[in-house]
Scaffold this motif. Structure first.
Motif, PDB file in Angstrom:
ATOM      1  N   GLY A  35      31.308  54.953   4.284  1.00  9.58           N
ATOM      2  CA  GLY A  35      32.351  54.152   3.681  1.00  9.58           C
ATOM      3  C   GLY A  35      33.595  54.962   3.421  1.00  9.58           C
ATOM      4  O   GLY A  35      33.657  56.146   3.716  1.00  9.58           O
ATOM      5  N   SER A  36      34.595  54.281   2.913  1.00 12.76           N
ATOM      6  CA  SER A  36      35.862  54.935   2.620  1.00 12.76           C
ATOM      7  C   SER A  36      36.265  54.570   1.207  1.00 12.76           C
ATOM      8  O   SER A  36      35.944  53.496   0.713  1.00 12.76           O
ATOM      9  CB  SER A  36      36.952  54.451   3.571  1.00 12.76           C
ATOM     10  N   THR A  37      36.957  55.499   0.570  1.00 11.76           N
ATOM     11  CA  THR A  37      37.552  55.177  -0.711  1.00 11.76           C
ATOM     12  C   THR A  37      39.010  55.569  -0.645  1.00 11.76           C
ATOM     13  O   THR A  37      39.337  56.729  -0.441  1.00 11.76           O
ATOM     14  CB  THR A  37      36.862  55.950  -1.847  1.00 11.76           C
ATOM     15  N   PHE A  38      39.855  54.586  -0.750  1.00  8.82           N
ATOM     16  CA  PHE A  38      41.284  54.856  -0.800  1.00  8.82           C
ATOM     17  C   PHE A  38      41.703  54.874  -2.251  1.00  8.82           C
ATOM     18  O   PHE A  38      41.342  53.982  -3.019  1.00  8.82           O
ATOM     19  CB  PHE A  38      42.066  53.775  -0.052  1.00  8.82           C
ATOM     20  N   THR A  39      42.442  55.900  -2.608  1.00  5.78           N
ATOM     21  CA  THR A  39      42.886  56.012  -3.980  1.00  5.78           C
ATOM     22  C   THR A  39      44.386  56.226  -3.976  1.00  5.78           C
ATOM     23  O   THR A  39      44.889  57.030  -3.198  1.00  5.78           O
ATOM     24  CB  THR A  39      42.219  57.213  -4.661  1.00  5.78           C
ATOM     25  N   PHE A  40      45.072  55.508  -4.812  1.00  7.62           N
ATOM     26  CA  PHE A  40      46.494  55.820  -4.947  1.00  7.62           C
ATOM     27  C   PHE A  40      46.908  55.788  -6.399  1.00  7.62           C
ATOM     28  O   PHE A  40      46.268  55.168  -7.245  1.00  7.62           O
ATOM     29  CB  PHE A  40      47.364  54.885  -4.097  1.00  7.62           C
ATOM     30  N   ARG A  58      55.035  44.015  -3.959  1.00  2.04           N
ATOM     31  CA  ARG A  58      54.667  45.193  -3.181  1.00  2.04           C
ATOM     32  C   ARG A  58      53.313  45.735  -3.608  1.00  2.04           C
ATOM     33  O   ARG A  58      52.542  46.211  -2.794  1.00  2.04           O
ATOM     34  CB  ARG A  58      55.740  46.273  -3.324  1.00  2.04           C
ATOM     35  N   PHE A  59      53.055  45.667  -4.898  1.00  2.00           N
ATOM     36  CA  PHE A  59      51.760  46.127  -5.382  1.00  2.00           C
ATOM     37  C   PHE A  59      50.656  45.276  -4.749  1.00  2.00           C
ATOM     38  O   PHE A  59      49.653  45.785  -4.254  1.00  2.00           O
ATOM     39  CB  PHE A  59      51.730  46.021  -6.907  1.00  2.00           C
ATOM     40  N   ARG A  60      50.900  43.987  -4.756  1.00  2.00           N
ATOM     41  CA  ARG A  60      49.976  43.043  -4.143  1.00  2.00           C
ATOM     42  C   ARG A  60      49.760  43.380  -2.684  1.00  2.00           C
ATOM     43  O   ARG A  60      48.639  43.409  -2.186  1.00  2.00           O
ATOM     44  CB  ARG A  60      50.622  41.662  -4.223  1.00  2.00           C
ATOM     45  N   GLN A  61      50.883  43.693  -2.038  1.00  2.88           N
ATOM     46  CA  GLN A  61      50.813  44.003  -0.604  1.00  2.88           C
ATOM     47  C   GLN A  61      49.912  45.211  -0.362  1.00  2.88           C
ATOM     48  O   GLN A  61      49.084  45.206   0.558  1.00  2.88           O
ATOM     49  CB  GLN A  61      52.228  44.296  -0.104  1.00  2.88           C
ATOM     50  N   ILE A  62      50.073  46.218  -1.196  1.00  4.99           N
ATOM     51  CA  ILE A  62      49.251  47.421  -1.031  1.00  4.99           C
ATOM     52  C   ILE A  62      47.784  47.057  -1.186  1.00  4.99           C
ATOM     53  O   ILE A  62      46.931  47.413  -0.372  1.00  4.99           O
ATOM     54  CB  ILE A  62      49.636  48.497  -2.072  1.00  4.99           C
ATOM     55  N   ILE A  63      47.505  46.336  -2.286  1.00  8.41           N
ATOM     56  CA  ILE A  63      46.118  45.992  -2.563  1.00  8.41           C
ATOM     57  C   ILE A  63      45.553  45.126  -1.428  1.00  8.41           C
ATOM     58  O   ILE A  63      44.436  45.343  -0.951  1.00  8.41           O
ATOM     59  CB  ILE A  63      46.003  45.236  -3.912  1.00  8.41           C
ATOM     60  N   ILE A  64      46.370  44.187  -0.978  1.00  9.99           N
ATOM     61  CA  ILE A  64      45.894  43.305   0.104  1.00  9.99           C
ATOM     62  C   ILE A  64      45.599  44.118   1.352  1.00  9.99           C
ATOM     63  O   ILE A  64      44.569  43.957   2.009  1.00  9.99           O
ATOM     64  CB  ILE A  64      46.924  42.198   0.406  1.00  9.99           C
ATOM     65  N   ASN A  65      46.501  45.044   1.652  1.00  8.72           N
ATOM     66  CA  ASN A  65      46.279  45.888   2.822  1.00  8.72           C
ATOM     67  C   ASN A  65      44.968  46.649   2.716  1.00  8.72           C
ATOM     68  O   ASN A  65      44.179  46.693   3.654  1.00  8.72           O
ATOM     69  CB  ASN A  65      47.420  46.898   2.966  1.00  8.72           C
ATOM     70  N   LEU A  66      44.786  47.271   1.542  1.00  4.32           N
ATOM     71  CA  LEU A  66      43.598  48.117   1.386  1.00  4.32           C
ATOM     72  C   LEU A  66      42.332  47.277   1.392  1.00  4.32           C
ATOM     73  O   LEU A  66      41.364  47.590   2.095  1.00  4.32           O
ATOM     74  CB  LEU A  66      43.700  48.934   0.097  1.00  4.32           C
ATOM     75  N   VAL A  67      42.366  46.195   0.607  1.00  2.92           N
ATOM     76  CA  VAL A  67      41.158  45.374   0.528  1.00  2.92           C
ATOM     77  C   VAL A  67      40.899  44.701   1.882  1.00  2.92           C
ATOM     78  O   VAL A  67      39.762  44.647   2.354  1.00  2.92           O
ATOM     79  CB  VAL A  67      41.278  44.326  -0.599  1.00  2.92           C
TER      80      VAL A  67
END
Lengths: 153, 1010
Positions: free
Chosen positions: B659-664, B479-488
């Motif tokens: 640009g955008s910066t997503f932070t979680f 799931r962590f990977r999924q989040i990162i993949i989504n964001l990147v």
């Protein structure tokens, strides 16, 4: 082609295969078994694996095609396949074989057919990747590069 | 009413009836209450009125009675006087004159009498003499004519002036008077007439008559005696009408009531004595009896109100008021009860609807989940078949079709997976795993996924992980990977130039830095960000305006060098750098690791008006977005949900065109201190990551890069390989000299990594040249003699320089050439940097191989195995050719001489004593004859052979008992027990593992088994 580029492709490919769980640690060990005294070891083993698998798969298809299915026969065939795939570190093929055998125990015809199909797909997948890998290695060696897992200098 | 309120539940229809009934009852009850109040008040009023009437009436009656009696008494007294005078024969003392005078003067004693008169009793024989003596004839009362002849007469001789007309009238000529006279003289007491019209005045009145006797009579005298003794009569007229009127008018309230006085001697026909109107005896009339001193006669006074009683307004208004209040109260409660019922009913309906809606939502999610799952299965088939199809011989067009089909299929699978996730999250069925995973490896993986695209477009892709973040965390890697993949993936999609930077810090550090610095978001003065530090080479201002990873402006400045530097300082502060043993000495005892992950891009940004909808599923900036960039817009929503499941929060800062910066943030567990990382790597298949090579431990590298952030990223990756890093940030003379000195003269620097774009596009390529110049200059200054005498050439310097490596996002062929010319002979590292890539490149460049330095214990292990197995003859028994070959390869490697057979039977033949094998590795499960069976037969054969031997036949060399080791994949206790039972000596797990193989083999060979 540049050695660096090829090497990178090789690394990427290996990483991919490990990441997707196609291969496990066993394959690493096999790679390490390859040295000057045994320069084509990996290729040899992999080809053996292909031949053997092809044969077993054909046998299994034949066995499954019969009616009634002789579950003992198919079980032993699956066992063989499991053995060879685990020797080469083809983890996913091995895992499918494990479930395949439980279907055999249960004499679940549908399960067996599905599992056979699945194991075939997995085998094709790993086969394609391994072939690509071997091809890459050949190219690297051909232009004078050294494979990362080999003792080079 | 309260009971009504307290009611709850039950059938609604009944409910309504229930309290409507109660309301009606209540209204009735209130009506009764108000009616009774009315009646009571009315009755009270009537009683009061009657009492008043009674009081008034009685007062009048008693007064009348008293005055009447007083008048009568006086007449009686006069009578007594006359009687006395008659007895004493002195009646002649009174004549008309004296009588009138006397009567007049005593008239006040007789307030109700109009006058008194005296009449003589005259017998007919005496008539003539009487008429003679008085000089008038006896006249008839009404006609005033001469009286006819009667037995006797009663002519009035003396009278009061007021009734002087009575003189000479015969009193016995009037009916009432006559009866009265007769009754009076017979009884000796006063007698009253019926009321009648008096003479002259014609007023209604009564006449009171007393008899005057000429002799003294005893009280028991008979009426005859009395008649005989009668001398005359004294009479008085009560002019009731006038006098009573006068009397009664003196009373207060006389106009309110009507008073009548009746003679009721004859009860059937009461005679009016006084009164203008006839007052009949009714309940509204008060009757008061009167005693006028004549027992023969009875009188009564009747009083009544002149007017009927007024309607009782007070009572009416009071009762109506009570009723109205009661009604209103009842109505209010009834209405509110109705309202409550209605609201309750609504509420119940809403609840039902809500349940329905919830069920529908869950059903929808389940449906989605099921359908998605069901679609996935055949899709996998489709994709697999396509893959197989592509493996067959296809011409270019076919290949292209197949590839397109496969790409579409993959896109569909991705979408289905996303929808499935969304459905799972919505139906609350998504559960996170908690397994150990390698954060760096995951980020490396993600980077490698996107590396192709970033290289093609020239976008810098970089990851930085704070050193304080433990390398192994417990959580859900997928799931962590999924989040990162989504964001990147999102960032990649929307970014055309600049960089994408994934940065992981501990949230504690981040918080401390954010508190410490005057962090004020986007409104910072941008001029502060520029890099025109002293001693800097002038930069290409156009694209290096901002001190971020790539020099482009970012939406959130948390990854700019200013903040980054603070963070680094913060991390260094509490980080203990001298731990290299793969233990985590995490300073707080807390097991929870709070991470802050930010993904920063320099893309198109999110338009302001859609920023609040970013996390809504299937929501994209606008419809053109999906046309331009593709995608479904579900990824961010899923990511947000996932982050929330990891008890974190996701937020973003975005500025259009910048640009955008997503932070979680996310919470993970850290591994217990005592667990060794390498143990995990070996046993835990989840990690599935090969250990990083350790061959670079202790090396030193110089990183040359104009961008501090980027150089820190490079340093981070090198440090993971154990390389110590020095940074050179500017191209100033002094720093170059220092670098040159360190690398050439000072020694110790193993490699120099130069970023291709260190000071603007392509500038890094020229670095070696500059370095050579600077180094020779430096050397010349330090040692003029040496320099001048030897005459340092560039070639000499270059030869002594450490390995030079160029770090680049992408390289054109031209650039390759240029780089080679400039001295980057060794390697080019293509970004994004990843540990595995970097190590491969370094190995290539340095010619250092992992094996050489990888774990001395391993080498020792294999060496000792080698020692044990070297020269030994080993038989491998396996039906599986692959297994056979692998086992053979492994054993060969350790120097053993290997022979293979493919069945138990063959093994029996081979091992039939005498033979020259030192050991046998036997597969357990084989067709025809399995390992156990084969072993038993071999052991039997050995027994026979040893018996033969003991019989004296000695062969030169053969083991009494050959060690047979089972090869098995299922390493379970039962197998082991079985192995030993059937005569095997041990087992090794298939596939061979060095340590285990050593253990098993050493048991026999070291102990001198052979």
């Amino acid at each position: 082609m540049d050695v660096a580029k090829l090497l990178q492709q090789h690394v990427d490919l290996m990483d991919d295969m490990f990441k997707e769980g196609l291969l496990d640690e066993q394959f690493n060990q096999l790679q390490q078994l390859q040295d000057e005294s045994n320069p084509n070891f990996l290729e040899e083993v992999v080809s053996l694996f292909f031949e053997d698998s092809q044969r077993i798969l054909e046998n299994m298809t034949e066995t499954i095609g019969k009616d009634p299915i002789d579950y003992k026969v198919i079980d032993s065939q699956v066992h063989q396949f499991k053995g060879s795939s685990s020797s080469i570190g083809a983890q996913r093929v091995k895992n499918v074989c494990v479930t395949f055998r439980t279907y055999c125990d249960k004499e679940d015809k549908k399960g067996c057919q599905d599992a056979l199909e699945e194991v075939g797909e997995e085998y094709n997948l790993i086969k394609k990747k391994l072939e690509t890998m071997l091809e890459l290695e050949k190219q690297i060696v051909a232009i004078g590069g050294t494979l990362p897992f080999m003792e080079g200098c | 009413m309260n009971a009504q309120m307290a009611g709850g539940g039950g059938d609604s229809l009944w409910f309504e009836h229930w309290h409507t009934k109660l309301f009606i009852l209540w209204v009735f009850f209130m009506a009764l209450v108000s009616l009774s109040v009315y009646l009571q008040m009315n009755a009270e009023m009537l009683v009061r009125r009657r009492d008043t009437l009674k009081t008034m009436c009685e007062g009048r009656a008693r007064m009348l009675e008293n005055q009447f009696l007083a008048s009568m008494n006086h007449v009686r007294a006069l009578t007594a006087l006359f009687t006395t005078l008659h007895i004493s024969k002195q009646i002649a003392m009174f004549n008309q004159e004296t009588f009138s005078q006397y009567a007049e003067s005593t008239a006040f004693e007789r307030p109700l009498m109009s006058g008194v008169a005296y009449a003589d009793r005259v017998l007919h024989e005496d008539r003539e003499s009487f008429e003679m003596s008085h000089g008038w004839t006896i006249k008839e009362m009404f006609s005033k004519e001469k009286q006819q002849v009667f037995e006797e007469y009663a002519p009035a001789t003396m009278s009061q002036d007021t009734v002087s007309y009575l003189t000479s009238l015969d009193m016995m000529s009037g009916q009432e008077d006559r009866e009265n006279i007769l009754r009076a003289r017979a009884s000796g007491k006063g007698a009253l007439t019926n009321p009648f019209r008096l003479l002259e005045s014609k007023h209604l009145g009564v006449v009171f008559t007393f008899a005057v006797y000429s002799i003294h009579l005893p009280p028991d005298a008979t009426p005859d005696e009395r008649v005989k003794a009668t001398a005359g009569y004294l009479g008085g007229a009560f002019d009731v009408e006038t006098l009573v009127e006068n009397l009664l008018h003196g009373f207060p309230g006389s106009e309110m009531i009507a008073v009548n006085v009746y003679d009721i001697t004859n009860e059937l026909c009461p005679l009016v004595m006084y009164g203008h109107t006839n007052v009949s005896k009714s309940e509204n009339t008060y009757v008061s009896s009167l005693d006028f001193g004549d027992p023969q006669r009875k009188h009564e006074m009747r009083c009544r109100y002149n007017e009927d009683a007024l309607p009782p307004w007070t009572a009416i208004s009071t009762s109506v008021g009570i009723f109205v209040i009661g009604f209103l109260v009842g109505h209010m409660l009834h209405a509110s009860r109705n309202r409550i019922d209605k609201v309750e009913e609504n509420c119940r309906m809403f609840k039902e609807l809500k349940v329905l809606a919830d069920e529908a939502s869950v059903a929808k999610s389940q449906f989605l989940a099921t359908v998605s799952h069901e679609i996935r299965t055949p899709m996998n088939g489709v994709l697999g078949m396509l893959q197989m199809l592509m493996d067959t011989r296809l011409d270019a067009t076919q290949q292209d079709y197949a590839r397109t089909a496969q790409a579409s299929g993959k896109a569909l699978i991705t979408l289905i997976n996303e929808v499935l996730d969304q459905a799972k999250i919505e139906s609350g069925r998504l559960e996170l795993e908690a397994v150990p995973f390698d954060l760096c490896a995951i980020l490396d993986d993600v980077l490698s996924l996107f590396s192709g695209k970033s290289r093609d477009e020239g976008i810098e892709l970089a990851v930085y992980i704070s050193e304080k973040v433990p390398s192994i965390l417990i959580g859900d890697p997928g799931r962590f990977r999924q989040i990162i993949i989504n964001l990147v993936g999102n960032s990649i999609k929307f970014t055309e130039r600049g960089h994408i930077f994934v940065c992981v810090h501990l949230s504690e550090d981040m918080e401390m830095v954010m508190e410490g610095s005057d962090y004020s978001g986007d409104d910072d003065d941008y001029s502060d960000w520029e890099v025109d530090g002293p001693g800097c080479v002038p930069l290409d201002m156009k694209c290096n305006q901002f001190n971020t990873l790539s020099g482009y402006e970012t939406a959130d400045d948390r990854n700019s060098w200013e903040t980054f530097e603070l963070l680094l300082a913060q991390e260094q502060h509490s980080y203990n750098p001298d731990h290299d043993d793969h233990h985590w000495n995490f300073s707080d005892g807390n097991d929870v690791v709070n991470l802050v992950v930010s993904v920063e891009d320099t893309g198109v940004g999110i338009p302001l008006h859609v920023q609040e909808r970013v996390f809504t599923p299937f929501m994209q900036a606008d419809s053109s977005t999906s046309r331009t960039y593709g995608g479904t817009g579900i990824g961010l929503s899923i990511s947000k949900c996932l982050v929330e499941l990891m008890s974190g929060k996701m937020r973003f800062v975005s500025r259009p065109k910048i640009g955008s910066t997503f932070t979680f943030t996310a919470k993970f567990q850290q591994m217990h201190n005592s667990v060794h990382e390498s143990m995990l790597r070996n046993t835990n298949s989840v990690l599935q990551v090969r250990l990083l090579p350790t061959c670079f431990q202790g090396m030193q590298a110089l990183v040359v890069d104009g961008r501090p952030v980027r150089s820190e990223v490079t340093r981070h990756h090198l440090r993971r390989l154990g390389v110590q890093v020095m940074l050179i940030l500017s191209l100033s003379q002094s720093e170059c000299s220092a670098a040159a000195f360190h690398s050439t003269v000072g020694g110790g620097i193993d490699m120099i990594l130069v970023d291709k774009d260190a000071w603007g596009a392509g500038t890094g390529i020229r670095f070696p040249h500059m370095l050579c110049q600077s180094a020779s200059e430096h050397l010349r200054q330090r040692n003029k003699y040496f320099a001048s005498s030897v005459g340092l050439s560039h070639g000499f310097i270059a030869a002594r320089l450490p390995k030079m490596m160029l770090v680049a996002t992408s390289m054109t062929d031209n650039e390759h050439k240029l780089a080679r010319e400039n001295g980057f002979t060794d390697s080019v590292v293509i970004k994004p940097l990843r540990a595995s890539m970097l190590s491969a490149c370094l190995q290539q460049a340095l010619g250092v191989w992992n094996r050489r330095d990888q774990g001395r214990e391993l080498r020792e292990g294999s060496r000792s195995l080698h020692k044990l197995l070297s020269g030994k003859r080993v038989l491998v028994v396996d039906d599986n050719p692959v297994n056979r070959r692998v086992a053979e390869g492994a054993l060969l490697k350790y120097g053993a001489q290997v022979e293979c057979v493919n069945s138990g039977r063959a093994a029996i033949v081979k091992l039939k004593p005498p033979h020259n094998f030192d050991a046998c590795f036997m597969d357990v499960q084989m067709p025809e004859m399995d390992g156990f069976e084969a072993t038993e037969i071999i052991r039997k054969a050995e027994m026979e052979a040893s018996e033969c031997m003991s019989g004296g036949i000695l062969t030169k060399y053969h083991p009494v008992r050959i060690p047979i080791l089972a090869m098995t994949a299922d390493v379970i206790q039962a197998t082991q027990a079985e192995c030993l039972l059937c005569g095997m000596d041990g087992y090794v797990a298939k596939p061979f593992e060095e340590q285990q193989l050593y253990n098993a083999v050493a048991h026999f060979f070291e102990a001198g088994y052979v």
